[in-house]
Design an enzyme around this catalytic site. Structure first.
Site, mmCIF file in Angstrom:
data_model
loop_
_atom_site.group_PDB
_atom_site.id
_atom_site.type_symbol
_atom_site.label_atom_id
_atom_site.label_comp_id
_atom_site.label_asym_id
_atom_site.label_seq_id
_atom_site.Cartn_x
_atom_site.Cartn_y
_atom_site.Cartn_z
ATOM 1 N N TYR A 244 -7.429 -42.976 -32.096
ATOM 2 C CA TYR A 244 -7.483 -43.935 -33.828
ATOM 3 C C TYR A 244 -8.132 -43.020 -34.968
ATOM 4 O O TYR A 244 -8.955 -41.925 -34.800
ATOM 5 C CB TYR A 244 -9.229 -44.617 -32.960
ATOM 6 N N ASP B 182 -13.361 -43.999 -25.703
ATOM 7 C CA ASP B 182 -13.362 -44.787 -26.432
ATOM 8 C C ASP B 182 -12.493 -45.975 -25.347
ATOM 9 O O ASP B 182 -11.370 -46.163 -25.553
ATOM 10 C CB ASP B 182 -12.637 -44.422 -27.742
ATOM 11 N N LYS C 65 -13.495 -55.270 -32.315
ATOM 12 C CA LYS C 65 -12.182 -55.992 -32.221
ATOM 13 C C LYS C 65 -12.334 -56.796 -30.640
ATOM 14 O O LYS C 65 -13.091 -58.470 -30.660
ATOM 15 C CB LYS C 65 -11.588 -54.451 -31.360
HETATM 16 C C1 LIG Z 1 -11.579 -50.202 -34.506
HETATM 17 C C2 LIG Z 1 -11.544 -49.315 -33.619
HETATM 18 C C3 LIG Z 1 -12.832 -48.193 -33.584
HETATM 19 C C4 LIG Z 1 -12.927 -48.824 -34.752
HETATM 20 O O1 LIG Z 1 -13.755 -49.389 -34.545
HETATM 21 P P1 LIG Z 1 -15.028 -49.828 -36.480
HETATM 22 O O2 LIG Z 1 -15.752 -50.794 -35.201
HETATM 23 O O3 LIG Z 1 -13.771 -51.001 -36.735
HETATM 24 O O4 LIG Z 1 -15.304 -48.903 -36.695
HETATM 25 C C5 LIG Z 1 -12.759 -46.921 -32.634
HETATM 26 N N1 LIG Z 1 -11.776 -46.835 -32.223
HETATM 27 C C6 LIG Z 1 -10.332 -47.443 -31.606
HETATM 28 C C7 LIG Z 1 -9.442 -47.791 -30.878
HETATM 29 C C8 LIG Z 1 -10.992 -49.011 -32.443
HETATM 30 O O5 LIG Z 1 -9.500 -49.458 -32.548
#
Ligand SMILES: *Cc1c(COP(=O)(O)O)cnc(C)c1O
Length: 382
Positions: free
Chosen positions: A99, A171, A196
């Protein structure tokens, strides 16, 4: 409470219910009375309001971990987790495709704190082994990687972490706990952008760190100091969203599979990248690791297709960054997540202006397929 669906609704709910309220009320207060000097004070930055505590318990149940902490965003979760684990002089190893915000954290912030990293290109145990240094303490991964939806050999990564006594961090935003619970594979800390799939409605920002109590104590301490905790109102919204997580994500899995299969056969498409297609290079591994292949589909438009005409002809997908919500979102990664990546590097990774990333929402599957195929037809005649 065996199934994720049941746990998403009942785990962590207060017992007895507060004033008999069927849903957990919102405690929009920054502080709480503190009459007993021996009791720990309740304060909003300490993440110990009734909204936080119920949410933490529900998320622990969904992620199959001992303890969780919600944060102000996914990046707040990633930065608090890493800053709680890494000291000056330490070294971190991660795959190259990450990311964008995480990559910038590794490149811009960690070096100023004396923390080094190595990005690994290969996807074998040997490649991971070769990147290790005597000062390596953390191995970092993503379960399904943006934007080509790579599924790495997560079991090999856990083996390497175990063999060298490293903390394995993942993640898991793209897979969500419905499709993968990395703690079951042996990952120590599991991170999510709650913005998300967990939030699921593109209306809140949040993050989650999940893992064993001892590691979470450090993350909680770091978040108390940095202040990136989640506001009670966002806790309330996230709590509500989690109750439909299973229903939403399974439907998104199904629609994404249908979209991927139909697009594969369209003349306007050069190639579809979806872990649920046999043509995906990591399909076998994804089938073993994941309970579902996710709601993200990437594809390359054919050379004959007019990119602008394709986007203009779409009526359902909304052209916007982010993912995991009820509305289908569509982007060109070169203009969003990979805008800052040098064109030569993008080309090497296969991220061109013809690459399109779709976050499948909850519209009717047939409606979405029709809309996409009509736009592709238009792109060929423009
Ligand atoms: C969007 C995202 C993030 C960051 O998240 P935020 O809520 O925008 O800070 C981190 N890792 C992945 C894989 C993402 O899609």
């Amino acid at each position: 409470m065996s199934t994720l669906d049941t746990r998403s609704i009942h785990a962590g709910e207060p017992s007895p219910r507060i004033e008999g309220a069927v849903t957990l009320p919102l405690f929009q207060t920054a502080t709480y009375t503190h009459e007993d000097p021996d009791a720990p004070p309740r304060y909003v930055r300490y993440s110990n309001s009734p909204n936080h505590e119920a949410l933490h318990e529900k998320l622990a149940s969904l992620t199959r971990t001992e303890s969780t902490l919600v944060t102000a965003s996914g990046m707040a979760a990633i930065s608090a987790a890493l800053l709680s684990l890494l000291d000056a002089g330490d070294h971190l190893v991660a795959p190259r495709s990450l990311y964008g915000g995480t990559l910038s954290l590794f490149d811009d912030l960690l070096p100023r704190l004396g923390i080094e990293h190595t990005l690994v290109t290969g996807n074998t145990r040997e490649a991971w082994d070769a990147a290790l240094q005597p000062n390596t303490t953390v191995l970092y991964a993503e379960s399904i990687a943006n934007p080509l939806l790579a599924v790495r050999d997560l079991e090999a990564m856990v083996d390497v972490a175990d063999a060298y006594d490293l903390v394995a961090v993942i993640d898991n935003t793209f897979a969500s706990p419905v499709n993968l619970r990395p703690a079951e594979l042996g990952f120590d800390l599991v991170l999510h952008s709650g913005t998300k799939y967990l939030g699921g409605h593109s209306d809140l920002a949040a993050g989650v760190v999940a893992g064993p109590n001892d590691l979470l104590d450090n993350v909680r301490h770091t978040t108390k100091l940095l202040g990136g905790m989640l506001d009670p109102h966002a806790c309330f919204l996230l709590h509500r969203s989690l109750k439909t997580l299973g229903v939403r994500v399974r439907k998104q899995n199904e629609t994404a599979q249908a979209v991927a299969e139909v697009l594969t056969h369209h003349d306007g498409i050069h190639r579809v990248r979806y872990p649920g297609l046999a043509s995906h290079p990591h399909h076998d591994r994804a089938s073993t690791l994941l309970d579902g292949f996710g709601g993200m589909v990437s594809f390359d438009l054919a050379p004959e297709a007019d990119v602008d005409a394709f986007f203009e002809a779409l009526s359902l997908p909304i052209r916007a960054p982010s993912l995991g919500g009820v509305e289908t979102l569509i982007t060109q990664p070169i203009h969003t997540s990979h805008k800052e990546v040098a064109p030569s590097v993008r080309d090497k990774l296969g991220i061109t202006e013809r690459l399109v990333r779709l976050s499948v929402g909850l519209e009717g599957s047939d409606d979405l397929v029709d809309d996409l195929t009509t736009a592709l037809d238009t792109s060929l005649t423009a």
